[in-house]
Design a protein around this motif. Structure first.
Motif, PDB file in Angstrom:
ATOM      1  N   TRP A 124      39.621  49.293  60.303  1.00 14.51           N
ATOM      2  CA  TRP A 124      39.665  47.842  60.450  1.00 14.51           C
ATOM      3  C   TRP A 124      40.876  47.307  59.700  1.00 14.51           C
ATOM      4  O   TRP A 124      41.195  47.765  58.602  1.00 14.51           O
ATOM      5  CB  TRP A 124      38.393  47.209  59.882  1.00 14.51           C
ATOM      6  CG  TRP A 124      37.140  47.703  60.545  1.00 14.51           C
ATOM      7  CD1 TRP A 124      36.524  47.191  61.644  1.00 14.51           C
ATOM      8  CD2 TRP A 124      36.339  48.834  60.146  1.00 14.51           C
ATOM      9  NE1 TRP A 124      35.399  47.923  61.957  1.00 14.51           N
ATOM     10  CE2 TRP A 124      35.263  48.935  61.058  1.00 14.51           C
ATOM     11  CE3 TRP A 124      36.430  49.761  59.106  1.00 14.51           C
ATOM     12  CZ2 TRP A 124      34.290  49.928  60.959  1.00 14.51           C
ATOM     13  CZ3 TRP A 124      35.471  50.751  59.008  1.00 14.51           C
ATOM     14  CH2 TRP A 124      34.412  50.828  59.926  1.00 14.51           C
ATOM     15  N   LYS A 139      41.268  43.871  59.172  1.00 19.69           N
ATOM     16  CA  LYS A 139      40.880  42.615  58.518  1.00 19.69           C
ATOM     17  C   LYS A 139      39.499  42.790  57.910  1.00 19.69           C
ATOM     18  O   LYS A 139      38.709  43.610  58.382  1.00 19.69           O
ATOM     19  CB  LYS A 139      40.854  41.462  59.530  1.00 19.69           C
ATOM     20  CG  LYS A 139      42.193  41.139  60.174  1.00 19.69           C
ATOM     21  CD  LYS A 139      42.055  40.028  61.203  1.00 19.69           C
ATOM     22  CE  LYS A 139      41.262  40.483  62.426  1.00 19.69           C
ATOM     23  NZ  LYS A 139      41.181  39.425  63.471  1.00 19.69           N
ATOM     24  N   THR A 140      39.230  42.009  56.873  1.00 20.55           N
ATOM     25  CA  THR A 140      37.900  42.060  56.271  1.00 20.55           C
ATOM     26  C   THR A 140      37.424  40.655  55.939  1.00 20.55           C
ATOM     27  O   THR A 140      38.212  39.797  55.535  1.00 20.55           O
ATOM     28  CB  THR A 140      37.893  42.943  55.006  1.00 20.55           C
ATOM     29  OG1 THR A 140      36.545  43.199  54.612  1.00 20.55           O
ATOM     30  CG2 THR A 140      38.633  42.293  53.846  1.00 20.55           C
ATOM     31  N   CYS A 182      38.341  35.396  56.512  1.00 21.90           N
ATOM     32  CA  CYS A 182      38.692  36.667  57.146  1.00 21.90           C
ATOM     33  C   CYS A 182      40.136  36.970  56.761  1.00 21.90           C
ATOM     34  O   CYS A 182      41.047  36.218  57.109  1.00 21.90           O
ATOM     35  CB  CYS A 182      38.538  36.580  58.658  1.00 21.90           C
ATOM     36  SG  CYS A 182      38.830  38.151  59.507  1.00 21.90           S
ATOM     37  N   ALA A 229      37.541  43.652  62.589  1.00 22.88           N
ATOM     38  CA  ALA A 229      37.268  43.148  61.237  1.00 22.88           C
ATOM     39  C   ALA A 229      35.887  43.603  60.775  1.00 22.88           C
ATOM     40  O   ALA A 229      34.915  43.522  61.534  1.00 22.88           O
ATOM     41  CB  ALA A 229      37.362  41.623  61.207  1.00 22.88           C
TER      42      ALA A 229
END
Length: 374
Positions: free
Chosen positions: A80, A82-83, A93, A192
């Motif tokens: 991923w 984005k987190t 985000c 994400a």
């Protein structure tokens, strides 16, 4: 002498002495051993790898952040860019470049490492419980429960504790209970994950949720509790089902897999004072263990102190202890502490701090945000 009780992947010329002995075939032991073997610089050396567990099946996984390609990049099952971070009064985000959040399944890792080890004639693998490890006559000495004794002429690498940490020295435990669920229709953004959602009732410790989308209709969701005691299994299930219902607004799903684990969060150093015994792994994340393995191999090849390669500056142990104590004694506001860290620092700085790579100036910024001074 017969050794019918010893499971071996292949025949090996039996010997009591090896150049290198690895006590523990977990992620730390295998990560370092595979690096040494694949470097091509240890072909003339003998290795013994000992573990009580055959690693036959483990359907759990590691999730970790990493910059660029890692040593086991081919094993990454999901990633991923984005987190999400959610907390009291905060939700964002965040792009995490140059990092990626990655997932490696333990079954894939163990299969890859052990299959490779099977091809090497200079490695012997034993599945037996270890009774003791000590130094004697400038050698690391390992005793098995069955009475057999093995020596490491150069180094003995130990990646597990023979005795559990006494209860009165346990600072905090991180308990994680997770489900893999599937939904009848697409629901999830696969680019994400959610590293931390602290919008939970903060009872018995610091509670947060993680979500790792595996497909548009499949996600791994984990309930995490940082506390000094273990939660009831029913409470885990209630937190997971409540989060799916109230936060993700999901009612139609089915559980396809379940994971449970507990990790001791402790700032104590396990490094041995014996020059021939090196503790590796500790309680680090998968990503930190890979960095440690690289550092140990570099130190060995440059004739530097291998023990120092397995340690970090003393100030990071102090930071760990400070953070653990803050979460332990102020757990009703622990969610606010953690939210403030992400709100007032770039996520890349948080990653570097947790990886023990920050400068002193960055350390002060992190501590100030934790304590509410910035």
């Amino acid at each position: 002498m017969q050794h019918s009780s010893l499971y071996q992947y292949k025949p090996y010329n039996y010997s009591y002495s090896y150049d290198f002995v690895f006590a523990g075939a977990g992620v730390a032991g295998l990560s370092l051993l595979v690096r040494m073997l694949q470097s091509g610089l240890f072909n003339g050396f003998s290795f013994l790898l000992v573990d009580r567990d055959r690693k036959a099946s483990d359907n759990t996984h590691w999730c970790f952040w990493e910059r660029g390609r890692g040593y086991f990049e081919s094993l990454v099952a999901h990633r991923w860019q984005k987190t999400w971070i959610h907390g009291p009064g905060y939700s964002d985000c965040i792009p995490i470049a140059p990092y990626e959040y990655k997932m490696i399944r333990k079954n894939d890792f163990y299969r890859y490492c052990l299959d490779y080890i099977k091809t090497r004639d200079n490695v012997r693998l034993l599945f037996e419980p270890v009774r003791s490890i000590r130094q004697h006559n400038n050698r690391g000495v390992l005793h098995l429960e069955n009475g057999e004794r093995y020596e490491a002429a150069i180094k003995l690498f130990q990646s597990f504790q023979l005795q559990p940490t006494p209860a009165d020295r346990r600072i905090l435990l991180r308990h994680s209970s997770g489900w893999v669920i599937e939904t009848p229709s697409p629901q999830f953004d696969v680019s994400a994950n959610t590293m931390m959602d602290l919008r939970m009732p903060q009872q018995d410790g610091v509670n947060f949720m993680c979500t790792m989308p595996l497909a548009e209709n499949r996600v791994f969701i984990a309930s995490n509790l940082i506390s000094g005691k273990s939660p009831a299994e029913k409470a885990d299930d209630e937190r997971l089902s409540g989060y799916l219902r109230n936060n993700l607004c999901l009612s139609a799903y089915h559980v396809v897999d379940i994971e449970k684990r507990s990790t001791l969060m402790n700032s104590e150093s396990r490094q041995s004072t014996d020059r021939n015994i090196v503790h590796i792994g500790g309680r680090h994340s998968f990503g930190l263990i890979q960095e440690e393995s690289d550092a140990v191999l570099r130190a060995f090849l440059s004739n530097e102190d291998i023990g120092k390669a397995c340690s970090h500056p003393h100030r990071f142990r102090f930071y760990d202890k400070m953070m653990n104590e803050a979460l332990r004694h102020k757990h009703p506001s622990g969610a606010a502490h953690l939210t403030r860290i992400f709100r007032r620092n770039p996520v890349q700085r948080v990653f570097r701090f947790l990886d023990k790579q920050t400068t002193l100036t960055e350390d002060l910024q992190m501590m100030a945000s934790l304590l509410g001074l910035s």
